[in-house]
Design an enzyme around this catalytic site. Structure first.
Site, PDB file in Angstrom:
ATOM      1  N   TYR A  70       0.638  -1.550  -0.459  1.00  0.00           N
ATOM      2  CA  TYR A  70       0.318  -0.230   0.142  1.00  0.00           C
ATOM      3  C   TYR A  70       0.895   1.408  -0.004  1.00  0.00           C
ATOM      4  CZ  TYR A  70      -0.588   0.045   5.127  1.00  0.00           C
ATOM      5  OH  TYR A  70      -0.288  -0.056   6.811  1.00  0.00           O
ATOM      6  N   GLU A  71       0.614   2.489  -0.098  1.00  0.00           N
ATOM      7  CA  GLU A  71       0.758   3.830  -0.096  1.00  0.00           C
ATOM      8  C   GLU A  71       1.988   3.682  -1.711  1.00  0.00           C
ATOM      9  OE1 GLU A  71      -0.519   5.801   1.912  1.00  0.00           O
ATOM     10  OE2 GLU A  71       0.673   7.682   0.565  1.00  0.00           O
ATOM     11  N   GLY A  72       1.600   2.888  -3.060  1.00  0.00           N
ATOM     12  CA  GLY A  72       2.479   2.675  -3.707  1.00  0.00           C
ATOM     13  C   GLY A  72       3.109   0.970  -3.657  1.00  0.00           C
TER      14      GLY A  72
END
Lengths: 592, 592
Positions: free
Chosen positions: A434-436
């Site tokens: 997550y968060e890229g």
């Protein structure tokens, strides 16, 4: 139950022995003396140990449930959340004018660490509020800030980020959620968002969703995305809560880990939204908060490694099995503890030397953010922008690996739920995604950050390394144990950068096929530099007659392990990078 | 639901194009022509795809339950088990005199692979029977073989291995389970065994436990361990079932993965046991079956990698997100498939090139076992003994890593239960632990296998590599793409061996601190050699005018990736090994 002890002494060592924060020229830092941070970290550690750690397994086993639109969090989470709020831990870095304490990022970061180690799934509730708050602070109007921030700072209201949709994650340009302008200046938002962490629950009176959506008629792709505030309950002008908004939880995701956090499908059925910042320029607010958010995810990675390591160590010190190859060590027992076995030691040292180095890199990164914001230091801002994908990608990959190594230390017990190690593995796994995703981080690093300022920023990093080596190479032990391996690793990094410049120009695939290895190569050099800084501080303490010699000697031995056993990975990454894109791209998609 | 297609074509390529099994002088191999193996692998693949794969998620979600001593397996497992039995798949390698088909190991191994990919937890039920059967075949009396083996071969009865106890896993010398001799020649066995896979269930009429226990008065440690047959129901002389024995399931372990398999606490309350082989020499029977059992676990590792890869690939071909950096590829769609991104390719190629190389190594190993047993070939026996810890340790570490990479390919969807990738990760994780943790494998390799025959066996492996390179280096493409990198990697392996010889003599910690890296270094060289063999066969096929050029070209491209991108790990492992034991052992246990 798994053990956890907040690593306060190690934290203090970094903040004061190494970074000497209270002596810097960063506004707000002069107050941060040893006693001050000891008080903050001590209390954060106490809450982590006593309140949050005991709920980690509860959260995993109970998970969250959805009934008639109501999400129930695990037993004890609400009380723990209240404790966090009462202590003012949600957003002590928020500006004083909105009820915060204007604490530097480095304090927020270091105080958060033990809480994340103790209970990552729980910590995502205040963590997401913090992110949403930052987006409003970065891009919202003064009215919006006054309306929403103070209650988010106290934790009375929480926040979320609504980005992903079923068909679009990384490529936000594909967003379909629509925002239709209304006569009163608000928007009606329709669409489905998925994987919304902390998306719905009843721990707070209101939930402030930050939603990316497209206003019809805007530009295609990411240039047509706008950002909206969509509160669960509309907020009247006097601050009281009004009508329930058309935003609801349509389902909870079943997932590998972080069961204690509600990962929601969030449906917007003509929900009322308020534009944040400029129309069609919603990505800006996102980007402003991204360095900090990604630093926070990197922290999650190594913080899970830290708690996993502590449990592996506790096991290894207790478990007796076999005898030392160099001769029986505890003849009075049926076997020696497994601490005597070199391969168990290798495993533990691998974990320990990574997490301590990762902590240092993260706090150093937090200081760069403070320097960037508080001193308006462009160079620091660029440097942390460059390092952000490294911190996020490398620390989460290695943090996950650390939890796996720790699990391995326990043998069969590591695979059972009883000992809790497998939960750390499952929870840590999400940080790589997550968060890229970490693949996206590596693209950001090579495609966007390396070329920044015509290459000046990456050159600035190399200069940091070179200067540090040059300034300290008359210290023979520091040189042989730290600076020499750092120099070699840094050469590998430079060679990789050169390769990208020469070959990436001819064919961008040659650079991008090596992006992931470059991220790891960079990570090792960065953590190597951090260990060199820690070693310098440890040697200095010993030479200045510090009483706690064992602490500093241990620090030095741990760092030497990193340099001898972690750093050799750089040559492997360089070889892979220099092998180019041909073998990577050789196959037609149909021939896979 | 996850997809799975049996890799029959790849299997056939190895068996015939590369190993040319029907032309070898191994007894029983002359029947193994393409049509024969196509029929067997085709049917095994069909069962895997149609019967076992659909139950994989069911098994994970339902798990096993224990009620009043009765263990219930997941829905559908009993029917699938019957299918396996009806097809004669449990032990087709068993001798004909006990109802088997005397099939070579290589056939049993290759037929098992798709079933393990499709449903590892299920496959452990027949798998454990197979292990128990082998122990009886290796060490039991003729009476015991006639009494137990035929019903185990048909699958009417199943089997287990009872080794571990709460306080002892690796160090079996610590076993406390007691076996007290009775006047009738039987033993009364008392004690608790844990982590007994397939330990209790009602899919079969009887369960034959193979139990390690100590007869009072025997030597201390492993030299005083005896092996016993403890049937769940006693077996009368006419083969009918008698009284329920004093062996019961005391609990089911809650664990990270393989939920479909019942991992039991097994209590022996004066259970009746029959001595297998000689008193106090129970470890012998265990060791005989170990090469094969560990090969089977190595297979589990890459087989989970294989199914995970297939699902990552299916996702990557379908998911559209972003655009190719070299220019839009599918302008008619809103985005290109993620197959266009070099980092996604790298990830997929990393998975694919590993699993295909690992398969080749495993089948080659199975052939060595056949050669050892069927030709009484001592050299082959030694070689597979040397390679067994490498196959087990390296293939499971890398197999697990492959599932993690595959999970990463899916981004957020990889973390959700829905797509099934996270189950492959959780299931694969156990392979690094059971049948001897991978740390223990590395000790076996460096401490016991390397010095075997005064180093002649490892020298024999180096000769294999050297001879292969020498015999083929006039093929320019083979040389540049495969033999040159293999030579370099092999040099690293030899240098590591030299280091152990020189430094391990001075201090054994210098060797043992490098054992884990040595295992990986060895694994890469071994898989590198296998890829070189596959490449030779692929070039030969192309040069001989094979019609399926795409298949062979793809094979060559995949192998080139392995050589260019996996093999560089050898230099890292060598550096770590050569850094010695000092940094690993520097800390006092108290200072961790």
């Amino acid at each position: 139950m798994p053990v956890f002890t907040a690593p306060t002494k190690d934290q203090q060592f970094i903040l004061h022995d190494v970074l000497d924060i209270s002596s810097t020229d960063i506004p707000g830092y002069s107050d941060l003396d040893r006693d001050f941070t000891a008080a903050i970290l001590g209390e954060a550690g106490r809450i982590a140990e006593e309140v949050l750690a005991p709920l980690n397994k509860v959260g995993d086993e109970e998970g969250c449930t959805l009934e008639n639109g109501v999400v129930r969090v695990p037993t004890g989470f609400k009380d723990a959340y209240d404790t966090i709020c009462e202590g003012g831990w949600v957003a002590m870095d928020a500006p004083e004018e909105y009820g915060g304490q204007n604490m530097p990022q480095i304090i927020h970061t270091s105080a958060m660490e033990p809480m994340v180690s103790a209970n990552m799934a729980f910590n995502m509730y205040p963590g997401l509020s913090h992110g949403a708050m930052n987006a409003i602070l970065a891009a919202g109007s003064e009215d919006q800030k006054q309306k929403y921030i103070p209650k988010m700072v106290t934790g009375e209201w929480s926040g979320t980020m609504n980005l992903t949709e079923p068909h679009c994650g990384t490529d936000l340009g594909l967003i379909r959620t629509k925002a239709v302008p209304q006569d009163d200046g608000t928007y009606k938002i329709s669409g489905q968002k998925i994987w919304i962490s902390a998306g719905e629950h009843e721990m707070t009176d209101n939930i402030i969703h930050l939603v990316l959506a497209k206003v019809p008629g805007g530009p295609d792709g990411v240039k047509g995305i706008s950002l909206f505030i969509v509160p669960k309950f509309l907020v009247n002008d006097d601050g009281s809560l009004g009508a329930r908004n058309g935003v609801s939880c349509g389902g909870l995701e079943k997932k590998m880990g972080i069961h204690g956090n509600a990962t929601c499908v969030i449906n917007h059925d003509e929900s009322t939204g308020y534009l944040v910042g400029e129309l069609h320029k919603g990505m800006r607010g996102m980007f402003v908060m991204m360095n900090e958010a990604r630093l926070g995810v990197g922290l999650q990675g190594y913080a899970q490694g830290e708690v996993a390591y502590q449990n592996a160590l506790a096991w290894a010190k207790d478990r007796i099995q076999g005898r030392a190859v160099t001769g029986v060590e505890e003849p009075e027992k049926a076997a020696d503890t497994i601490m005597v076995h070199p391969d168990v030691r290798r495993n533990l040292m691998h974990q320990k030397s990574f997490t301590e180095g990762a902590r240092m890199l993260t706090y150093w990164g937090a200081m760069m953010i403070d320097r960037a914001h508080r001193n308006q230091d462009k160079e620091a801002d660029d440097l942390i922008s460059l390092m952000t994908p490294v911190i996020k990608g490398f620390l989460t990959d290695m943090g996950f690996e650390t939890t796996v190594l720790a699990q391995q230390t326990l043998g069969g017990s590591g695979f059972t739920r009883e000992w809790g190690l497998e939960q750390f593995v499952r929870d840590a796994r999400i940080t790589m995604i997550y968060e890229g995703t970490n693949g996206v981080q590596s693209l950001d690093l090579v495609g966007r950050k390396l070329p920044m300022n015509g290459g000046k920023t990456i050159m600035g990093f190399f200069d940091l390394v070179k200067t540090f080596i040059k300034e300290n190479e008359d210290h023979a032990d520091l040189k042989s144990g730290y600076l020499d391996p750092l120099k070699q690793a840094s050469k590998d990094l430079q060679a990789a950068g050169m390769y990208f410049m020469a070959e990436g120009m001819k064919n961008p695939n040659n650079a991008l096929a090596g992006s992931y290895d470059f991220m790891h190569l960079f990570g090792h050099v960065a953590v190597g530099l951090m260990w060199a800084k820690m070693a310098k501080a440890a040697y200095a303490a010993l030479e200045n007659g510090a009483s706690d010699t064992e602490f500093y000697e241990t620090k030095l031995a741990t760092g030497r392990y990193y340099m001898a056993r972690h750093l050799p990975a750089t040559s492997m990454h360089l070889s892979r990078i220099q092998s180019g894109g041909d073998t990577v791209m050789a196959l037609d998609a149909a021939n896979f």
